[in-house]
Write a protein that holds these residues in place. Structure first.
Motif, PDB file in Angstrom:
ATOM      1  N   UNK A   1      41.129  47.441  42.375  1.00 47.79           N
ATOM      2  CA  UNK A   1      41.976  46.314  42.027  1.00 47.79           C
ATOM      3  C   UNK A   1      43.307  46.788  41.457  1.00 47.79           C
ATOM      4  N   UNK A   2      43.194  47.784  40.650  1.00 45.57           N
ATOM      5  CA  UNK A   2      44.426  48.294  40.046  1.00 45.57           C
ATOM      6  C   UNK A   2      45.359  48.867  41.096  1.00 45.57           C
TER       7      UNK A   2
ATOM      8  N   UNK B   1      46.987  46.320  42.910  1.00 46.45           N
ATOM      9  CA  UNK B   1      48.048  45.731  42.114  1.00 46.45           C
ATOM     10  C   UNK B   1      49.311  46.579  42.165  1.00 46.45           C
TER      11      UNK B   1
ATOM     12  N   UNK C   1      38.134  37.741  38.742  1.00 48.50           N
ATOM     13  CA  UNK C   1      38.013  39.191  38.741  1.00 48.50           C
ATOM     14  C   UNK C   1      37.233  39.710  37.552  1.00 48.50           C
TER      15      UNK C   1
ATOM     16  N   UNK D   1      44.645  42.152  35.365  1.00 46.27           N
ATOM     17  CA  UNK D   1      44.478  42.332  36.798  1.00 46.27           C
ATOM     18  C   UNK D   1      44.088  41.046  37.485  1.00 46.27           C
ATOM     19  N   UNK D   2      43.527  40.217  36.731  1.00 47.25           N
ATOM     20  CA  UNK D   2      43.090  38.968  37.311  1.00 47.25           C
ATOM     21  C   UNK D   2      44.299  38.120  37.653  1.00 47.25           C
ATOM     22  N   UNK D   3      44.288  37.629  38.808  1.00 44.16           N
ATOM     23  CA  UNK D   3      45.410  36.761  39.177  1.00 44.16           C
ATOM     24  C   UNK D   3      44.918  35.700  40.145  1.00 44.16           C
TER      25      UNK D   3
ATOM     26  N   UNK E   1      42.572  36.683  42.792  1.00 38.62           N
ATOM     27  CA  UNK E   1      41.235  37.047  42.311  1.00 38.62           C
ATOM     28  C   UNK E   1      40.972  36.334  41.010  1.00 38.62           C
TER      29      UNK E   1
ATOM     30  N   UNK F   1      43.502  44.990  30.072  1.00 40.89           N
ATOM     31  CA  UNK F   1      44.025  45.427  31.367  1.00 40.89           C
ATOM     32  C   UNK F   1      43.285  44.732  32.505  1.00 40.89           C
ATOM     33  N   UNK F   2      42.003  44.631  32.320  1.00 40.82           N
ATOM     34  CA  UNK F   2      41.240  43.951  33.361  1.00 40.82           C
ATOM     35  C   UNK F   2      41.654  42.497  33.468  1.00 40.82           C
TER      36      UNK F   2
ATOM     37  N   UNK G   1      37.196  48.319  39.788  1.00 41.50           N
ATOM     38  CA  UNK G   1      38.346  48.184  38.908  1.00 41.50           C
ATOM     39  C   UNK G   1      39.538  48.963  39.446  1.00 41.50           C
TER      40      UNK G   1
END
Lengths: 700, 123
Positions: free
Chosen positions: A51-52, A55, B41, B33-35, B38, B29-30, A48
């Protein structure tokens, strides 16, 4: 880190922000491209967070074990800007990792945990974490972690330039404030301020925190002498680049050059002060009067930090005060360094040395001064003392492993003398002094007698290095004499051989090398060699470069050579170690022949040359194993080299004149020589002629 | 349409998870993050979480079953579990872990287990 971080701040016109760490050019906009190392044993969290961070446009490397992380960091010292670590990990406590990183790499570390208990957070603070995040970590929290990097760099920057770098200071705050550096406004500001600096920039190499490309400034021995003189005049605390620049009055020198050099110098001083842990040797006071003032202070500081035993503090102080010419601090440091290093482990060197260095720096003015500022008159001073020194030098340097240890110290001592203050006493005294216990034994080879004959130089002839200067003839003799006397030590002046011998013998260290910083710690000379031997051909390169450089500059003036060499050597040696093995063995071979002019020099050269024949060519060989390699640390960031160099504790170097004259063999536990990054340019190397020293010759 | 209906269903379930307190905003939030790079994700993360937590739970169980109960170890596991679940946004699991830890601190694991064991496996 400074090296890398410094660059990033400025977004150059070319818009290639350099988060240059070790030469990487990252993205365009800070904080994007920030290199984060993520450590957490929880795979879910790890993923996680990764990924953050991605980002946030950071460059993420993750690992789930602390050991892995540490080794990654060690391998690639400049490969990361910040570390984020979990507190609870199975293989190593997060705080322990935090400590390691802080000591070894001095990177900002952020701790995180699901535990938000006050005690844990407090623990994080006390261990030096720059932030503490509570899980679950939100992306917003990660967005701002770059502030820690900036802050750290800024603080370091400010350390170096107290008030001189207004621009940088302004720049940095500016940068930190603006998250979006690419904004036109920012760019405009930066560009304008940078433009000034960029004028001279030629390429993207950032060898300095200023991230500006500037033509390499070669900090020759003379130049460094001027620099040190200016710094001393202003007082180390008040020495700001602007004023230094004014005092130096060197056309073509920019404030940035001075600033970066000052930075290195300070690091060097810090290293020196960090070195003098050993109480016993403090008696000798090499430090210059100016330094002396720092010395006592440093000692105290050191003592306070626990690094410097109280008694050593006393000794140092006594030494410093007692010394007429030399101020305390250095002598001991030199010697002590040896001692210190010998039993210190690399880590110790790091952590403590760093602190000590700081302290030492002050004290060691002599030392650092030495390398770079061997002024003629100073040398002359030494000269008096070191009448016998010439002989002594040899022993000092030449000794094989043993001497090497001492030698570095001695040499160093000798160097400070050059500074002028120490010269008379310090150099001579220093060298000998430092060695005292050891040296004596070393000297006993036969040199001891020589030593004693010297003006007062205590057995350690180490000072000879200086003396030779004055006594050209004597100097020349040294190498010769000593060589015979010392089994392996080919000449003190030439010390390289000795030095080289040192290195191999010393084997210190691998870990030292890895620590780079630490390398200095062990025996300076050893470190150097070790590094040299072991790795880093580059180290040699540097060293060689250092040496040679200056010598070419002046034919007769040893001092000049010394200065140059010193500076060069130092840098070189250190710089080469990218890993920071840089055990720079700056061999500054000071050719004693100055006084007599070429003749002596030549004699010495010849002698040296002959001796050095098989010596390891600095260029090509590293101490024995060496992979010849590149002399130049080009690919090394100057910064890196410098810091590595500075971190080196004591090393000895011999400055070789291009003619082959040994200008000075400086053995110091911490090599104060402050090499400018620029010194290591290949071109310079050529001038110098590394073959001055041969490590092989130095008997181990 | 089937697809639409299903999507609707999923949305409802998702909503309910939030409403019931199983998930919290961390999960959002998770999701954010997915885009495109991903696309799965969230799915990957949750899968990872389940795998990891299964392992953790197993360890916890072992610890609980051993006599005498090693509370510090239990506390460690709980801490880990709490960290994972909170990162994922599993609110309830996180709070359960917190409570469990308190019990552990008190040395009263059995009581807690007996009262809450069924809950641990939900979500």
């Amino acid at each position: 880190m400074n090296s890398s971080s410094g660059k990033s701040y400025m977004s150059t016109a070319s818009s290639s922000v350099l988060w240059k760490a070790g030469g990487d050019v990252v993205a365009d906009q800070f904080p994007a491209g920030l290199r984060v190392l993520l450590v957490d044993d929880d795979p879910t969290c790890l993923m996680i967070l990764e990924k953050m961070l991605k980002a946030c446009q950071y460059n993420v490397t993750k690992c789930n074990r602390a050991e892995t992380a540490l080794s990654m960091l060690r391998e690639n010292r400049n490969g990361f800007d910040i570390v984020i670590s979990d507190v609870h990990m199975p293989d190593m406590d997060g705080f322990k990792l935090l400590e390691h990183i802080g000591l070894e790499m001095d990177l900002p570390v952020i701790m995180m945990s699901a535990d938000d208990g006050k005690n844990v957070v407090m623990k994080g603070v006390t261990h030096g974490a720059c932030d503490y995040l509570i899980k679950p970590v939100r992306i917003e929290a990660l967005k701002n972690i770059w502030q820690h990097v900036v802050r750290k760099r800024k603080n370091e920057w400010k350390d170096f330039e107290q008030s001189g770098s207004v621009e940088e200071g302004d720049r940095q705050p500016k940068q930190s404030e603006d998250a979006d550096y690419s904004s036109s406004a920012n760019e405009g500001n930066w560009k304008s301020s940078k433009r000034r600096k960029d004028d001279e920039d030629e390429n993207d190499e950032r060898d300095d925190t200023s991230t500006l490309k500037k033509p390499r400034v070669v900090w020759s021995v003379e130049l460094h002498q001027q620099f040190v003189a200016a710094v001393n005049q202003l007082g180390i605390e008040k020495a700001v680049p602007k004023k230094i620049l004014e005092l130096m009055n060197v056309p073509g020198l920019t404030r940035e050059n001075v600033a970066s050099h000052l930075q290195k110098y300070r690091l060097y001083l810090r290293r020196l002060s960090g070195v003098s842990q050993h109480p016993s040797n403090l008696n000798n006071s090499f430090m210059n009067p100016q330094d002396a003032t720092f010395g006592p202070l440093d000692l105290q500081a050191l003592t306070a930090t626990g690094q410097l035993p109280a008694q050593s503090l006393a000794t140092l102080q006594a030494a410093g005060l007692g010394r007429s010419t030399a101020k305390s601090g250095i002598p001991m440091p030199l010697i002590d360094q040896r001692n210190i290093f010998s039993f210190e482990n690399p880590k110790l060197i790091f952590g403590e040395a760093q602190q000590q260095h700081v302290n030492n720096n002050k004290q060691m003015n002599l030392l650092h001064g030495i390398p770079t500022t061997m002024e003629p008159k100073q040398l002359a001073g030494l000269h008096h003392k070191a009448q016998s020194v010439g002989n002594m030098n040899m022993p000092v340097l030449s000794h094989g492993s043993q001497s090497s240890q001492n030698n570095p110290l001695l040499m160093q001592m000798a160097q400070p003398q050059a500074r002028g203050q120490m010269l008379n006493d310090s150099t001579v005294g220093l060298a000998p002094r430092l060695l005292s216990p050891r040296e004596q034994s070393m000297l006993s080879n036969g040199m001891a007698t020589n030593v004693s004959t010297r003006n007062g130089v205590p057995e350690n002839i180490r000072a000879p290095s200086y003396n030779p200067v004055s006594q050209t003839s004597s100097m020349l003799n040294f190498p010769m004499n000593h060589t015979s006397e010392l089994p392996g030590s080919s000449f003190p002046l030439v010390s390289t051989p000795g030095i080289s011998s040192l290195a191999p013998k010393v084997a210190f260290q691998e870990d030292v090398n890895s620590e780079i910083k630490g390398s200095v710690g062990f025996m300076p000379s050893y470190d150097i060699f070790n590094d040299l031997n072991q790795h880093k051909p580059q180290n040699w390169e540097l060293q060689n470069v250092g040496m040679m450089f200056n010598s070419s500059q002046h034919s007769n003036s040893l001092q000049g050579n010394l200065d140059h060499t010193q500076s060069v050597l130092v840098q070189q040696g250190f710089l080469s170690g990218q890993n920071r093995n840089s055990t720079v063995i700056s061999k500054a071979m000071f050719s004693a022949g100055d006084s007599t002019g070429h003749v002596n020099a030549q004699n010495s050269n010849q002698h040296l040359n002959s001796l050095l024949d098989n010596t390891v060519r600095v260029k090509s060989e590293r101490v024995a194993d060496a992979a010849p390699a590149n002399l130049y640390p080009d690919h090394f960031g100057q910064e890196d080299l410098m810091s590595a160099l500075l971190k080196q504790v004591g090393s000895f170097f011999s400055l070789y004149d291009t003619d082959g004259d040994i200008i000075l063999l400086i053995l110091t536990s911490k090599f104060p020589i402050f090499l400018q990054q620029d010194i290591i340019a290949p071109a310079e190397n050529n001038d110098f002629d590394f073959d001055g020293y041969s490590i092989d010759n130095i008997p181990v | 349409m089937d697809g639409y209906g299903m999507q609707n269903q999923i949305a409802c379930i998702r909503r309910s998870l939030f409403d019931q307190g199983y998930l919290d905003e961390q999960f959002i939030q998770l999701e954010e993050l997915q885009d495109d790079t991903n696309p799965n994700f969230v799915q990957e993360i949750v899968t990872l979480f389940y795998t990891d937590s299964a392992r953790l739970i197993q360890n916890i169980e072992l610890t609980l079953n051993s006599r005498p109960i090693n509370f510090s170890k239990l506390d460690d596991y709980m801490h880990q579990f709490k960290g994972s679940s909170s990162s994922i946004g599993a609110k309830k699991v996180t709070s359960e872990c917190a409570v469990f830890r308190q019990y552990c601190a008190a040395g009263n694991a059995e009581a807690y287990i007996s009262s809450l064991l069924p809950h641990i496996y939900t979500d």
